[in-house]
Design a protein around this motif. Sequence first.
Motif, short mmCIF file in Angstrom:
data_model
loop_
_atom_site.label_atom_id
_atom_site.label_comp_id
_atom_site.label_asym_id
_atom_site.label_seq_id
_atom_site.Cartn_x
_atom_site.Cartn_y
_atom_site.Cartn_z
N ARG A 143 0.83 -1.21 0.00
CA ARG A 143 0.00 0.00 0.00
C ARG A 143 0.86 1.25 0.00
O ARG A 143 0.54 2.23 -0.66
CB ARG A 143 -0.94 0.00 1.20
N ALA A 144 1.96 1.22 0.75
CA ALA A 144 2.87 2.37 0.77
C ALA A 144 3.47 2.59 -0.62
O ALA A 144 3.55 3.73 -1.08
CB ALA A 144 3.97 2.15 1.80
N ALA A 145 3.85 1.52 -1.27
CA ALA A 145 4.42 1.64 -2.62
C ALA A 145 3.38 2.22 -3.60
O ALA A 145 3.71 3.07 -4.42
CB ALA A 145 4.91 0.28 -3.12
N MET A 146 2.14 1.77 -3.47
CA MET A 146 1.09 2.28 -4.35
C MET A 146 0.82 3.77 -4.09
O MET A 146 0.61 4.52 -5.03
CB MET A 146 -0.18 1.46 -4.19
N ARG A 147 0.85 4.18 -2.83
CA ARG A 147 0.65 5.60 -2.51
C ARG A 147 1.77 6.47 -3.11
O ARG A 147 1.57 7.62 -3.41
CB ARG A 147 0.60 5.83 -1.01
N GLU A 148 2.95 5.87 -3.24
CA GLU A 148 4.08 6.58 -3.84
C GLU A 148 4.04 6.52 -5.37
O GLU A 148 4.91 7.06 -6.02
CB GLU A 148 5.40 5.99 -3.35
N GLY A 149 3.02 5.83 -5.92
CA GLY A 149 2.88 5.77 -7.36
C GLY A 149 3.57 4.59 -8.02
O GLY A 149 3.63 4.50 -9.23
N ARG A 150 4.07 3.67 -7.22
CA ARG A 150 4.69 2.46 -7.77
C ARG A 150 3.64 1.37 -7.86
O ARG A 150 3.15 0.89 -6.85
CB ARG A 150 5.87 2.01 -6.90
N HIS A 151 3.27 1.01 -9.07
CA HIS A 151 2.21 0.02 -9.29
C HIS A 151 2.70 -1.25 -9.97
O HIS A 151 1.89 -2.03 -10.42
CB HIS A 151 1.07 0.65 -10.10
N GLU A 152 4.01 -1.43 -10.09
CA GLU A 152 4.52 -2.63 -10.77
C GLU A 152 4.36 -3.87 -9.93
O GLU A 152 4.21 -3.91 -8.79
CB GLU A 152 5.98 -2.47 -11.17
#
Length: 130
Positions: free
Chosen positions: A121-130
């Motif tokens: 979730r933290a990665a997704m909030r930072e815009g990392r969706h891979e």
Amino acid sequence: RGVLKWEGRMEEMMAHRTEAYCEAVLANFSHALRLGWNSTGSQDHARSFVALEERRIPILGNLQRFRDQGNSMCTLAIFFSVLHRGDVSPQSCVYFERARKVGEAHGFFTVECKACTGLGRAAMREGRHE
């Protein structure tokens, strides 16, 4: 003086006590602060909760209560995000990673999953969706 009127007596309550007793005192204070935060959304409750949990987590490790330690790390990581108004907090990621390692090292799959979900979730909030 803390958020709770009896929070100032915590040190007195824990003086010259066993780690198990101190952990129980900290757990009760933490629970009260979480309830206060749940009902008010107060940043003061969240800050006090973070301070107590940061103190409680090493004690849980010393007591070899690794599942509780990992779960507390995940909860603490969430509260770091609360203090950053829902944004990714570097401390959140640190505690999620520590919880993941505790879960992996001691075979607590649920702790590991919670931590990985938090990291994702933290990665997704930072815009990392891979």
